[in-house]
Design a protein around this motif. Structure first.
Motif, PDB file in Angstrom:
ATOM      1  N   ASP A  26       0.650  -1.347  -0.090  1.00  0.00           N
ATOM      2  CA  ASP A  26       0.147  -0.342   0.119  1.00  0.00           C
ATOM      3  C   ASP A  26       0.923   1.784   0.305  1.00  0.00           C
ATOM      4  O   ASP A  26       0.382   1.925   0.282  1.00  0.00           O
ATOM      5  N   ARG A  27       1.793   1.161  -0.470  1.00  0.00           N
ATOM      6  CA  ARG A  27       2.748   2.896  -0.813  1.00  0.00           C
ATOM      7  C   ARG A  27       2.952   2.764  -2.598  1.00  0.00           C
ATOM      8  O   ARG A  27       2.936   2.164  -2.974  1.00  0.00           O
ATOM      9  N   VAL A  28       3.656   3.900  -3.372  1.00  0.00           N
ATOM     10  CA  VAL A  28       4.338   4.200  -4.317  1.00  0.00           C
ATOM     11  C   VAL A  28       5.802   4.142  -3.533  1.00  0.00           C
ATOM     12  O   VAL A  28       6.190   4.971  -2.388  1.00  0.00           O
ATOM     13  N   GLU A  29       7.079   3.379  -4.192  1.00  0.00           N
ATOM     14  CA  GLU A  29       8.205   3.892  -4.427  1.00  0.00           C
ATOM     15  C   GLU A  29       8.771   4.344  -5.525  1.00  0.00           C
ATOM     16  O   GLU A  29       8.807   4.154  -6.026  1.00  0.00           O
ATOM     17  N   LYS A  30       9.617   5.174  -4.684  1.00  0.00           N
ATOM     18  CA  LYS A  30      10.687   6.398  -6.000  1.00  0.00           C
ATOM     19  C   LYS A  30      12.769   5.350  -6.118  1.00  0.00           C
ATOM     20  O   LYS A  30      12.851   5.627  -5.337  1.00  0.00           O
ATOM     21  N   PHE A  31      12.789   5.964  -7.387  1.00  0.00           N
ATOM     22  CA  PHE A  31      13.888   5.145  -7.717  1.00  0.00           C
ATOM     23  C   PHE A  31      14.578   5.815  -8.531  1.00  0.00           C
ATOM     24  O   PHE A  31      13.819   6.786  -9.446  1.00  0.00           O
ATOM     25  N   ASP A  32      15.876   6.292  -8.401  1.00  0.00           N
ATOM     26  CA  ASP A  32      16.280   6.541  -9.837  1.00  0.00           C
ATOM     27  C   ASP A  32      16.215   5.218 -11.188  1.00  0.00           C
ATOM     28  O   ASP A  32      16.067   3.809 -10.970  1.00  0.00           O
ATOM     29  N   GLY A  33      16.415   6.213 -12.311  1.00  0.00           N
ATOM     30  CA  GLY A  33      16.786   5.345 -13.177  1.00  0.00           C
ATOM     31  C   GLY A  33      17.789   3.873 -13.208  1.00  0.00           C
ATOM     32  O   GLY A  33      18.045   3.221 -13.975  1.00  0.00           O
ATOM     33  N   LYS A  34      18.115   4.291 -12.182  1.00  0.00           N
ATOM     34  CA  LYS A  34      19.622   2.601 -11.691  1.00  0.00           C
ATOM     35  C   LYS A  34      19.002   2.171 -11.362  1.00  0.00           C
ATOM     36  O   LYS A  34      20.039   0.540 -10.082  1.00  0.00           O
ATOM     37  N   GLY A  35      17.667   2.201 -10.362  1.00  0.00           N
ATOM     38  CA  GLY A  35      17.101   1.786  -9.493  1.00  0.00           C
ATOM     39  C   GLY A  35      18.027   1.420  -8.215  1.00  0.00           C
ATOM     40  O   GLY A  35      17.227   0.975  -7.310  1.00  0.00           O
ATOM     41  N   ASN A  36      18.359   3.045  -7.842  1.00  0.00           N
ATOM     42  CA  ASN A  36      18.960   3.761  -6.509  1.00  0.00           C
ATOM     43  C   ASN A  36      17.397   4.178  -6.350  1.00  0.00           C
ATOM     44  O   ASN A  36      16.422   5.292  -6.250  1.00  0.00           O
ATOM     45  N   TYR A  37      17.145   3.370  -4.525  1.00  0.00           N
ATOM     46  CA  TYR A  37      15.875   3.655  -4.045  1.00  0.00           C
ATOM     47  C   TYR A  37      16.261   5.172  -3.256  1.00  0.00           C
ATOM     48  O   TYR A  37      17.410   5.954  -3.201  1.00  0.00           O
ATOM     49  N   LEU A  38      15.249   5.521  -3.776  1.00  0.00           N
ATOM     50  CA  LEU A  38      15.242   6.844  -3.158  1.00  0.00           C
ATOM     51  C   LEU A  38      13.644   7.772  -2.289  1.00  0.00           C
ATOM     52  O   LEU A  38      14.301   8.108  -1.227  1.00  0.00           O
ATOM     53  N   THR A  39      12.552   7.846  -2.064  1.00  0.00           N
ATOM     54  CA  THR A  39      11.661   7.831  -1.423  1.00  0.00           C
ATOM     55  C   THR A  39      10.529   6.944  -1.178  1.00  0.00           C
ATOM     56  O   THR A  39      10.456   6.170  -1.961  1.00  0.00           O
ATOM     57  N   GLN A  40       9.264   7.312  -0.818  1.00  0.00           N
ATOM     58  CA  GLN A  40       8.507   6.674  -0.689  1.00  0.00           C
ATOM     59  C   GLN A  40       7.004   6.914  -0.126  1.00  0.00           C
ATOM     60  O   GLN A  40       7.789   8.267   0.849  1.00  0.00           O
ATOM     61  N   TRP A  41       6.411   7.002  -0.326  1.00  0.00           N
ATOM     62  CA  TRP A  41       4.551   7.362   0.551  1.00  0.00           C
ATOM     63  C   TRP A  41       3.634   6.049   0.131  1.00  0.00           C
ATOM     64  O   TRP A  41       3.716   5.970   0.054  1.00  0.00           O
TER      65      TRP A  41
END
Length: 172
Positions: A109-124
């Motif tokens: 039940d969330r959204v995860e954000k990554f850069d184009g290389k797959g590095n985790y950035l944040t979630q909400w």
């Protein structure tokens, strides 16, 4: 769609990605069932970045795979779980104009954000029905201003966020 207006389809039951031109003519396909590099197990979402790289949510393998527009495997990230960068049945996927990748993580039940290389950035997000909460986020899209729209299935609505996850609005 890519910059040449080719259309990519996640063929869920056949564990593959199919590519068509804008007139519906078949161009190519890739993928097969499994968990190895380039293999898929119930792919759900497809998104394309500004360099025509193709990102696929590989739902039963709890990962994202990245391919060239012709289907050459490039990379993958994610694993099963609820920690940062982990997934529990990833569904929708979107890429913004900065080539950030957003994943609708259905059962977390969330959204995860990554850069184009797959590095985790944040979630909400987390489970619930209030503003910014989700109950089965399925679809996701990003607009030209990098706002993120999430189809919140069980809450019967669309929610709109900034690219950093700040809640903006909802309807439905």
């Amino acid at each position: 769609m890519d910059s040449s207006n080719n259309v990519y389809v996640a063929d869920y039951s056949n564990n593959r990605i199919e590519k068509f031109d804008s007139n519906g003519n078949y161009l190519t396909q890739w993928g097969s069932g499994g968990s190895g590099n380039g293999q898929l197990d119930e792919p759900e979402g497809v998104a394309v970045d500004s360099s025509n790289n193709v990102y696929v949510t590989d739902s039963k393998n709890d990962r994202v795979e990245k391919f060239t527009s012709s289907g050459t495997y490039l990379a993958q990230w994610g694993s099963g779980g609820s920690g940062n960068g982990q997934f529990d049945n990833p569904e929708g996927i979107a890429v913004d104009s900065s080539n950030n990748v957003y994943v609708a993580d259905l059962l977390n039940d969330r959204v995860e954000k990554f850069d184009g290389k797959g590095n985790y950035l944040t979630q909400w997000g987390s489970y619930g029905s209030g503003n910014g909460l989700f109950d089965f986020p399925l679809g996701i899209a990003a607009d030209s201003s990098n706002n993120v729209y999430v189809a919140d299935y069980h809450n019967d609505r669309i929610e709109k966020f900034t690219s950093s996850g700040t809640y903006l609005a909802q309807w439905g």
